[in-house]
Design a protein around this motif. Structure first.
Motif, mmCIF file in Angstrom:
data_model
loop_
_atom_site.group_PDB
_atom_site.id
_atom_site.type_symbol
_atom_site.label_atom_id
_atom_site.label_comp_id
_atom_site.label_asym_id
_atom_site.label_seq_id
_atom_site.Cartn_x
_atom_site.Cartn_y
_atom_site.Cartn_z
ATOM 1 N N THR A 102 -78.357 18.791 -17.989
ATOM 2 C CA THR A 102 -78.028 19.906 -17.139
ATOM 3 C C THR A 102 -76.676 20.070 -16.808
ATOM 4 O O THR A 102 -75.968 19.291 -16.143
ATOM 5 N N PRO A 103 -75.980 21.075 -17.152
ATOM 6 C CA PRO A 103 -74.568 21.125 -17.063
ATOM 7 C C PRO A 103 -74.297 21.543 -15.159
ATOM 8 O O PRO A 103 -75.020 22.072 -14.881
ATOM 9 N N GLY A 105 -73.488 23.334 -11.893
ATOM 10 C CA GLY A 105 -73.605 24.674 -11.614
ATOM 11 C C GLY A 105 -75.032 25.299 -11.671
ATOM 12 O O GLY A 105 -75.298 26.471 -11.397
ATOM 13 N N PHE A 106 -75.628 24.637 -12.870
ATOM 14 C CA PHE A 106 -77.083 25.309 -13.291
ATOM 15 C C PHE A 106 -78.116 24.694 -12.361
ATOM 16 O O PHE A 106 -78.116 23.488 -12.101
ATOM 17 N N VAL A 107 -79.104 25.415 -11.888
ATOM 18 C CA VAL A 107 -80.172 25.036 -11.042
ATOM 19 C C VAL A 107 -81.522 24.999 -11.912
ATOM 20 O O VAL A 107 -81.951 26.308 -12.449
ATOM 21 N N VAL A 108 -81.916 23.988 -12.213
ATOM 22 C CA VAL A 108 -83.303 23.799 -12.970
ATOM 23 C C VAL A 108 -84.613 24.100 -12.277
ATOM 24 O O VAL A 108 -84.737 23.321 -11.249
ATOM 25 N N GLU A 109 -85.441 25.085 -12.459
ATOM 26 C CA GLU A 109 -86.491 25.372 -11.804
ATOM 27 C C GLU A 109 -87.809 24.735 -12.582
ATOM 28 O O GLU A 109 -88.645 24.291 -11.927
#
Lengths: 137, 137
Positions: A102-103, A105-109
DNA sequence: ATTCGTGCAAACCGTTTGCAGTGCT
DNA sequence: AGCACTGCAAACGGTTTGCACGAAT
């Protein structure tokens, strides 16, 4: 709870794996021959809202549906799809390690993972694969 | 190589992320206003056969398309889809560890993983998310 | 009698195809 | 001329909706 809804639920329970609406229709019509596809969809939607059923979304494929586990069970599952007979099987576990890819700034839900390959019936090279594919046409 | 095909390729190159056929049509019509959706699909198919473009299949979503990397690049990729603005972003890497969740007898040939959540624009709570969503309607 | 669910047909969306017309060679 | 490609419209598969009928309260 109507006969139609019961037939949809029975079809899902007896299959023990995620079914497409058309597969559900075919199976449920053995109990209620007059059943229509629209009713299958409407009942699926109602059952989804009730959390009695949940949708299995596959890449490039129409959704399949299966009975939700008893309350308290895992909410999150992955699936294996056979490239030969097209059937879908539930898997246990989850690979995790998602932060690694996951780069910033990205938020994984949540996430979806589908394994593709050959199920035991179809990997064996026996004649079983044809039987399985035919059974579920 | 026709003007139409050039417009499709330019649309994909300028976007830098996977686009749906409708998004490609909208972008490419800035170069070729008479362009039709069928032509977009036909060119996408031809470019897929040529391995100049590849399809990104997302669970429960229509396919998106992106330019293939230069020959020699990774053939296998995963994607992040933003639940707010619906845009899709390529990821690097792959979690692996698939054997751990593969039951005995199943043969895994490949897999698809999609991460879902908020992209940097939309996770920030700023007004940017609306701009991004509007840009891609 | 009112209400809710059903069955059928039509609508819908994304994708594909048939066909006639266009632009190249 | 021939050919490949385009644009449009119709076809298609999966899903949803409108509407009138039927079952249950």
């Amino acid at each position: 709870m109507t006969r139609q809804r019961g037939a949809v639920i029975d079809a899902l329970r007896e299959a023990g794996r995620p079914l497409s609406p058309a597969e559900i229709l075919a199976a449920a019509q053995r109990q209620v021959p007059s059943l229509g596809l629209a009713t299958v969809y409407r009942n699926l939607r109602a059952l989804l809202d009730d959390a009695q059923v949940h949708a299995v979304e596959l890449p490039g494929q129409a959704d399949r549906y299966e009975l939700a586990e008893e309350p308290g069970a895992v909410t999150h599952r992955h699936y294996f799809q056979c490239l030969t007979c097209d059937r879908v099987f539930p898997l246990d576990g989850c690979p995790g390690h998602l932060e690694e890819i996951t780069p910033p700034g990205f938020v994984v839900e949540h996430h979806e993972l589908t394994l593709l390959g050959r199920c035991p019936d179809c990997a064996g090279g026996s004649g079983k694969l044809r039987k399985a594919a035919a059974r579920d046409h």
